[in-house]
Write a protein that holds these residues in place. Structure first.
Motif, PDB file in Angstrom:
ATOM      1  N   HIS A  19     133.850  -9.732  97.804  1.00 43.45           N
ATOM      2  CA  HIS A  19     133.451  -9.023  96.585  1.00 43.45           C
ATOM      3  C   HIS A  19     132.526  -9.922  95.790  1.00 43.45           C
ATOM      4  O   HIS A  19     132.804 -11.114  95.615  1.00 43.45           O
ATOM      5  CB  HIS A  19     134.674  -8.669  95.741  1.00 43.45           C
ATOM      6  CG  HIS A  19     134.334  -8.007  94.437  1.00 43.45           C
ATOM      7  ND1 HIS A  19     133.784  -6.742  94.371  1.00 43.45           N
ATOM      8  CD2 HIS A  19     134.439  -8.446  93.160  1.00 43.45           C
ATOM      9  CE1 HIS A  19     133.587  -6.425  93.100  1.00 43.45           C
ATOM     10  NE2 HIS A  19     133.973  -7.441  92.350  1.00 43.45           N
ATOM     11  N   LEU A  21     129.562  -9.769  92.324  1.00 43.27           N
ATOM     12  CA  LEU A  21     128.778  -9.094  91.299  1.00 43.27           C
ATOM     13  C   LEU A  21     127.696 -10.039  90.813  1.00 43.27           C
ATOM     14  O   LEU A  21     127.948 -11.243  90.630  1.00 43.27           O
ATOM     15  CB  LEU A  21     129.666  -8.675  90.114  1.00 43.27           C
ATOM     16  CG  LEU A  21     130.676  -7.549  90.355  1.00 43.27           C
ATOM     17  CD1 LEU A  21     131.583  -7.413  89.136  1.00 43.27           C
ATOM     18  CD2 LEU A  21     129.958  -6.239  90.638  1.00 43.27           C
ATOM     19  N   GLN A  22     126.510  -9.509  90.593  1.00 44.79           N
ATOM     20  CA  GLN A  22     125.402 -10.303  90.078  1.00 44.79           C
ATOM     21  C   GLN A  22     124.857  -9.648  88.816  1.00 44.79           C
ATOM     22  O   GLN A  22     124.633  -8.436  88.785  1.00 44.79           O
ATOM     23  CB  GLN A  22     124.281 -10.420  91.126  1.00 44.79           C
ATOM     24  CG  GLN A  22     124.705 -11.065  92.438  1.00 44.79           C
ATOM     25  CD  GLN A  22     124.988 -12.538  92.286  1.00 44.79           C
ATOM     26  OE1 GLN A  22     124.374 -13.219  91.470  1.00 44.79           O
ATOM     27  NE2 GLN A  22     125.932 -13.047  93.074  1.00 44.79           N
ATOM     28  N   ARG A  23     124.656 -10.463  87.787  1.00 43.03           N
ATOM     29  CA  ARG A  23     124.040  -9.967  86.552  1.00 43.03           C
ATOM     30  C   ARG A  23     122.573 -10.375  86.570  1.00 43.03           C
ATOM     31  O   ARG A  23     122.252 -11.560  86.660  1.00 43.03           O
ATOM     32  CB  ARG A  23     124.740 -10.542  85.325  1.00 43.03           C
ATOM     33  CG  ARG A  23     124.153 -10.041  84.008  1.00 43.03           C
ATOM     34  CD  ARG A  23     124.808 -10.695  82.796  1.00 43.03           C
ATOM     35  NE  ARG A  23     126.204 -10.323  82.673  1.00 43.03           N
ATOM     36  CZ  ARG A  23     127.210 -11.159  82.866  1.00 43.03           C
ATOM     37  NH1 ARG A  23     126.969 -12.421  83.217  1.00 43.03           N
ATOM     38  NH2 ARG A  23     128.471 -10.758  82.723  1.00 43.03           N
ATOM     39  N   ALA A  46     122.882  -4.649  98.487  1.00 43.18           N
ATOM     40  CA  ALA A  46     123.469  -4.578  97.149  1.00 43.18           C
ATOM     41  C   ALA A  46     123.071  -3.258  96.514  1.00 43.18           C
ATOM     42  O   ALA A  46     122.126  -2.601  96.961  1.00 43.18           O
ATOM     43  CB  ALA A  46     122.994  -5.747  96.287  1.00 43.18           C
ATOM     44  N   THR A  48     123.091  -0.942  92.472  1.00 39.48           N
ATOM     45  CA  THR A  48     123.279  -0.988  91.033  1.00 39.48           C
ATOM     46  C   THR A  48     124.626  -0.397  90.635  1.00 39.48           C
ATOM     47  O   THR A  48     124.997   0.691  91.075  1.00 39.48           O
ATOM     48  CB  THR A  48     122.159  -0.206  90.308  1.00 39.48           C
ATOM     49  OG1 THR A  48     120.896  -0.799  90.641  1.00 39.48           O
ATOM     50  CG2 THR A  48     122.355  -0.230  88.809  1.00 39.48           C
ATOM     51  N   GLU A  49     125.334  -1.120  89.793  1.00 34.31           N
ATOM     52  CA  GLU A  49     126.571  -0.617  89.214  1.00 34.31           C
ATOM     53  C   GLU A  49     126.348  -0.109  87.793  1.00 34.31           C
ATOM     54  O   GLU A  49     126.894   0.910  87.386  1.00 34.31           O
ATOM     55  CB  GLU A  49     127.628  -1.736  89.181  1.00 34.31           C
ATOM     56  CG  GLU A  49     128.204  -2.086  90.538  1.00 34.31           C
ATOM     57  CD  GLU A  49     129.255  -1.092  90.996  1.00 34.31           C
ATOM     58  OE1 GLU A  49     129.636  -0.224  90.201  1.00 34.31           O
ATOM     59  OE2 GLU A  49     129.704  -1.203  92.157  1.00 34.31           O
ATOM     60  N   LEU A  62     123.653  -4.865  86.367  1.00 34.88           N
ATOM     61  CA  LEU A  62     124.793  -5.393  87.099  1.00 34.88           C
ATOM     62  C   LEU A  62     124.775  -4.782  88.492  1.00 34.88           C
ATOM     63  O   LEU A  62     124.795  -3.554  88.637  1.00 34.88           O
ATOM     64  CB  LEU A  62     126.086  -5.035  86.370  1.00 34.88           C
ATOM     65  CG  LEU A  62     127.361  -5.761  86.814  1.00 34.88           C
ATOM     66  CD1 LEU A  62     127.271  -7.239  86.487  1.00 34.88           C
ATOM     67  CD2 LEU A  62     128.574  -5.141  86.131  1.00 34.88           C
ATOM     68  N   VAL A  63     124.701  -5.632  89.526  1.00 35.97           N
ATOM     69  CA  VAL A  63     124.657  -5.136  90.900  1.00 35.97           C
ATOM     70  C   VAL A  63     125.860  -5.653  91.677  1.00 35.97           C
ATOM     71  O   VAL A  63     126.327  -6.777  91.447  1.00 35.97           O
ATOM     72  CB  VAL A  63     123.349  -5.528  91.625  1.00 35.97           C
ATOM     73  CG1 VAL A  63     122.142  -4.951  90.907  1.00 35.97           C
ATOM     74  CG2 VAL A  63     123.223  -7.030  91.771  1.00 35.97           C
ATOM     75  N   ALA A  64     126.355  -4.835  92.594  1.00 33.22           N
ATOM     76  CA  ALA A  64     127.467  -5.207  93.456  1.00 33.22           C
ATOM     77  C   ALA A  64     126.936  -5.484  94.858  1.00 33.22           C
ATOM     78  O   ALA A  64     126.124  -4.719  95.387  1.00 33.22           O
ATOM     79  CB  ALA A  64     128.499  -4.089  93.495  1.00 33.22           C
ATOM     80  N   GLY A 248     126.306 -14.721  88.416  1.00 31.51           N
ATOM     81  CA  GLY A 248     127.311 -13.859  89.016  1.00 31.51           C
ATOM     82  C   GLY A 248     128.506 -14.607  89.546  1.00 31.51           C
ATOM     83  O   GLY A 248     128.620 -15.828  89.424  1.00 31.51           O
ATOM     84  N   SER A 250     131.492 -14.493  93.009  1.00 33.96           N
ATOM     85  CA  SER A 250     131.758 -13.948  94.334  1.00 33.96           C
ATOM     86  C   SER A 250     133.118 -14.420  94.817  1.00 33.96           C
ATOM     87  O   SER A 250     133.594 -15.485  94.430  1.00 33.96           O
ATOM     88  CB  SER A 250     130.669 -14.375  95.329  1.00 33.96           C
ATOM     89  OG  SER A 250     130.645 -15.784  95.472  1.00 33.96           O
TER      90      SER A 250
END
Length: 271
Positions: A19, A21-23, A46, A48-49, A62-64, A248, A250
């Motif tokens: 898991h 997430l990147q900002r 990846a 977009t969230e 914010l991307v997952a 982010g 991980s």
């Protein structure tokens, strides 16, 4: 001036991601002297969230990362029109009050060496803009621009003591010193078109100080000038951490390899 920008960021993870997430703060915002003609962000492995504006009015995504991925690529492409306002952005706007830019952070907090520098420069009877330009010149003279000499966690005081750093360090020293002089100051991340090349070493950073009669004014300490038409502002903050292009977390891997390619060039405007 019309600038064409291409910015590619690649992550390679040592083991498959469980898991992550990147900002991202990679999308320029319209300000005085800057108009966004087009901007697009594409992702490999990846999605977009959420997209929102943060407390500094930075356009933030914010991307997952897809589970099991071992590589992620983020590609930004766009066109921005710029005009020269001698670095003047204008009056303060945003969710944070102006006084919040007078407070120090761990990256900007002055120690003995930065305090000694300010003591030789802070002359209340002088024009504030002149004082700030003198501060910028003094920092560049004392701290050599040297890639690889610092990291993103190096404070301005540490870089000043070592006598070497990069644009991030020059900016943190300037911001900390300006705040010590009672002047609100903030960090800016963005792009700079170098005159002798299209491929740039990385994104760029500079500082802005608030001068009552003008508002926010930019100072590129590393190049000894105020930003002109070659500069594109992307994000602002109290220091690098507020304006970092990519941050982010991980789970499921311990090591990442980061590669960044940036290209900025002038584009002809069709009549």
């Amino acid at each position: 001036m019309r600038l064409s920008i291409r910015h590619t960021t690649r992550y390679r993870f040592e083991t498959p991601v469980v898991h992550a997430l990147q900002r991202l703060r990679l999308e320029p915002k319209e300000t005085q002297g800057q108009k966004i003609v087009e901007w697009r962000m594409d992702y490999e492995n990846a999605h977009t969230e959420l997209a929102y504006e943060d407390q500094h009015h930075n356009r933030t995504t914010l991307v997952a990362v897809e589970p099991g991925a071992q590589q992620v690529t983020i590609t930004c492409k766009g066109v921005v029109d710029t005009s020269d306002h001698a670095g003047v952005i204008g009056q303060h706007a945003g969710h944070l009050p102006l006084w919040s830019f007078r407070g120090q952070t761990p990256l900007t907090r002055p120690g003995e060496k930065m305090r000694a520098l300010v003591a030789t420069l802070d002359r209340q009877d002088e024009n504030r803009i002149e004082n700030l330009h003198r501060l910028s010149a003094a920092i560049l003279e004392a701290v050599e621009y040297r890639t690889g000499s610092t990291t993103v966690s190096t404070s301005g005081e540490e870089a000043f003591g070592n006598g070497a750093g990069v644009c991030q360090d020059h900016s943190h020293i300037f911001i900390g010193a300006a705040r010590l002089m009672g002047i609100p100051a903030r960090y800016v991340s963005g792009y700079l078109m170098m005159n002798d090349r299209i491929e740039q070493e990385a994104t760029h950073a500079w500082a802005e100080a608030y001068v009552a009669e003008l508002g926010w004014v930019g100072f590129d300490i590393s190049n000894g000038i105020s930003p002109d038409t070659r500069y594109v502002r992307v994000a602002t903050g109290r220091d690098y951490r507020d304006a970092a292009p990519v941050t982010g977390i991980s789970f499921g891997t311990t090591t990442t390899v980061l590669e960044v390619d940036v290209a900025v060039e002038q584009q002809q405007v069709q009549q």
